[in-house]
Design a protein around this motif. Structure first.
Motif, PDB file in Angstrom:
ATOM      1  N   GLU A  38       0.836  -1.194   0.000  1.00 14.60           N
ATOM      2  CA  GLU A  38       0.000   0.000   0.000  1.00 14.60           C
ATOM      3  C   GLU A  38       0.875   1.250   0.000  1.00 14.60           C
ATOM      4  O   GLU A  38       2.019   1.238   0.473  1.00 14.60           O
ATOM      5  CB  GLU A  38      -0.915   0.011   1.227  1.00 14.60           C
ATOM      6  N   SER A  39       0.308   2.337  -0.523  1.00 13.91           N
ATOM      7  CA  SER A  39       1.088   3.572  -0.669  1.00 13.91           C
ATOM      8  C   SER A  39       1.600   4.090   0.669  1.00 13.91           C
ATOM      9  O   SER A  39       2.745   4.547   0.769  1.00 13.91           O
ATOM     10  CB  SER A  39       0.243   4.648  -1.354  1.00 13.91           C
ATOM     11  N   GLU A  40       0.807   4.020   1.721  1.00 14.73           N
ATOM     12  CA  GLU A  40       1.232   4.509   3.019  1.00 14.73           C
ATOM     13  C   GLU A  40       2.374   3.664   3.586  1.00 14.73           C
ATOM     14  O   GLU A  40       3.296   4.184   4.226  1.00 14.73           O
ATOM     15  CB  GLU A  40       0.052   4.525   3.996  1.00 14.73           C
ATOM     16  N   ARG A  94       5.468   4.642   1.738  1.00 13.86           N
ATOM     17  CA  ARG A  94       5.957   5.935   2.200  1.00 13.86           C
ATOM     18  C   ARG A  94       6.668   5.814   3.553  1.00 13.86           C
ATOM     19  O   ARG A  94       7.726   6.398   3.763  1.00 13.86           O
ATOM     20  CB  ARG A  94       4.789   6.925   2.308  1.00 13.86           C
ATOM     21  N   THR A  98       4.704   6.520  -4.540  1.00 18.89           N
ATOM     22  CA  THR A  98       3.428   6.386  -3.831  1.00 18.89           C
ATOM     23  C   THR A  98       2.262   6.862  -4.691  1.00 18.89           C
ATOM     24  O   THR A  98       1.156   6.319  -4.597  1.00 18.89           O
ATOM     25  CB  THR A  98       3.456   7.189  -2.515  1.00 18.89           C
ATOM     26  N   SER A  99       2.514   7.846  -5.541  1.00 14.67           N
ATOM     27  CA  SER A  99       1.451   8.292  -6.455  1.00 14.67           C
ATOM     28  C   SER A  99       1.106   7.202  -7.460  1.00 14.67           C
ATOM     29  O   SER A  99      -0.070   7.008  -7.804  1.00 14.67           O
ATOM     30  CB  SER A  99       1.898   9.558  -7.193  1.00 14.67           C
ATOM     31  N   GLU A 143      -1.015   4.651  -5.794  1.00 14.30           N
ATOM     32  CA  GLU A 143      -2.391   5.113  -5.603  1.00 14.30           C
ATOM     33  C   GLU A 143      -3.157   5.218  -6.919  1.00 14.30           C
ATOM     34  O   GLU A 143      -4.330   5.573  -6.930  1.00 14.30           O
ATOM     35  CB  GLU A 143      -2.377   6.464  -4.895  1.00 14.30           C
ATOM     36  N   GLU A 189      -2.621   7.307  -9.518  1.00 13.15           N
ATOM     37  CA  GLU A 189      -2.857   8.657 -10.017  1.00 13.15           C
ATOM     38  C   GLU A 189      -2.552   8.751 -11.508  1.00 13.15           C
ATOM     39  O   GLU A 189      -1.755   7.990 -12.060  1.00 13.15           O
ATOM     40  CB  GLU A 189      -1.985   9.663  -9.253  1.00 13.15           C
TER      41      GLU A 189
END
Length: 253
Positions: A120-122, A125, A226-227, A230, A232
């Motif tokens: 996951e992005s979090e 990060r 992370t983008s 997600e 984006e």
């Protein structure tokens, strides 16, 4: 090659020597073995006492950055991240697996691996920021070693000056020995103040600039990865990352 560092060294050295010449003094008047040993030997000794071995070794490695800074191209990195985002949209995250081996930077490789593994992005990060912050703190500590040397050198120069004056006072009855003692006193002060302000403190400041720039580069990579995680839009990712360009251009280009 950092041309400004070379120019700075040349201008500082030439200004000192030329000013000495205009005063009518010879170059030999600035050469004093005992003063050199006391000031630089004492500075190195105090520095070794203050810093642990790993920090000392890292500071020596980073010294090369003053003249041969690590190349960083933020625009090229942004284009690469946008290409990864387009590839991820077309082929999925596993389509980025071949990109990992093509990267030479360990941080970027780790970021891509975390992305390909489906984290996951979090989570991505958090892992990258931990490594980034730890690395920045370590490198800043190494850069501060030169700050410490810039603080010790003038003080030890004054200590050497006092030692020279003590030698003078002990030999007041022998005029022939007075000159050597006074020379050691004043030349030691020149060595201490000169090395601090022309060498150690400027090196520390330049290294800190490069440490912050390296961190900013990692921040941009983290934001881009992370983008992508997600999902984006590649165009939005590019617009977001271009916010790093203005400050980066001031520091590195």
């Amino acid at each position: 090659m950092d041309i400004l560092s070379i120019i700075g060294v040349l201008i500082g050295t030439c200004a000192l020597l030329f000013g000495n010449f205009l005063e009518g003094l010879q170059l030999s008047s600035l050469v004093n073995g005992p003063a050199f040993i006391i000031v630089f030997g004492g500075t190195v000794g105090a520095t070794l006492l203050q810093f642990p071995p790993l920090v000392f070794i890292r500071s020596l490695e980073m010294f090369l950055w003053v003249f041969l800074p690590k190349p960083m191209n933020f625009r090229e990195q942004i284009d690469k991240i946008v290409r990864w985002s387009i590839l991820a949209r077309k082929e999925g995250l596993l389509g980025l697996e071949d990109e990992i081996d093509e990267e030479t930077d360990p941080f970027t490789q780790k970021a891509l691996q975390l992305l390909v593994d489906g984290n996951e992005s979090e989570e991505i990060r958090d892992i990258l920021e931990l490594e980034m912050n730890t690395k920045e703190a370590f490198d800043l500590q190494a850069a501060k070693m030169y700050d410490a040397m810039g603080g010790y050198a003038p003080t030890i120069g004054m200590l050497a000056a006092v030692m020279g004056l003590i030698h003078v006072m002990e030999n007041l009855s022998e005029p022939k020995l007075l000159g050597a003692g006074i020379a050691t006193a004043f030349v030691a002060t020149v060595y201490g103040v000169g090395s601090a302000n022309l060498i150690f403190l400027p090196i520390a400041s330049k290294l800190k600039t490069y440490v912050y720039a390296n961190t900013q580069s990692k921040e941009m990579i983290t934001e881009g990865i992370t983008s992508i995680a997600e999902g984006e839009n590649p165009r939005n990712i590019k617009l977001k990352l271009e916010g790093y360009l203005q400050d980066a251009d001031v520091k590195l280009q």
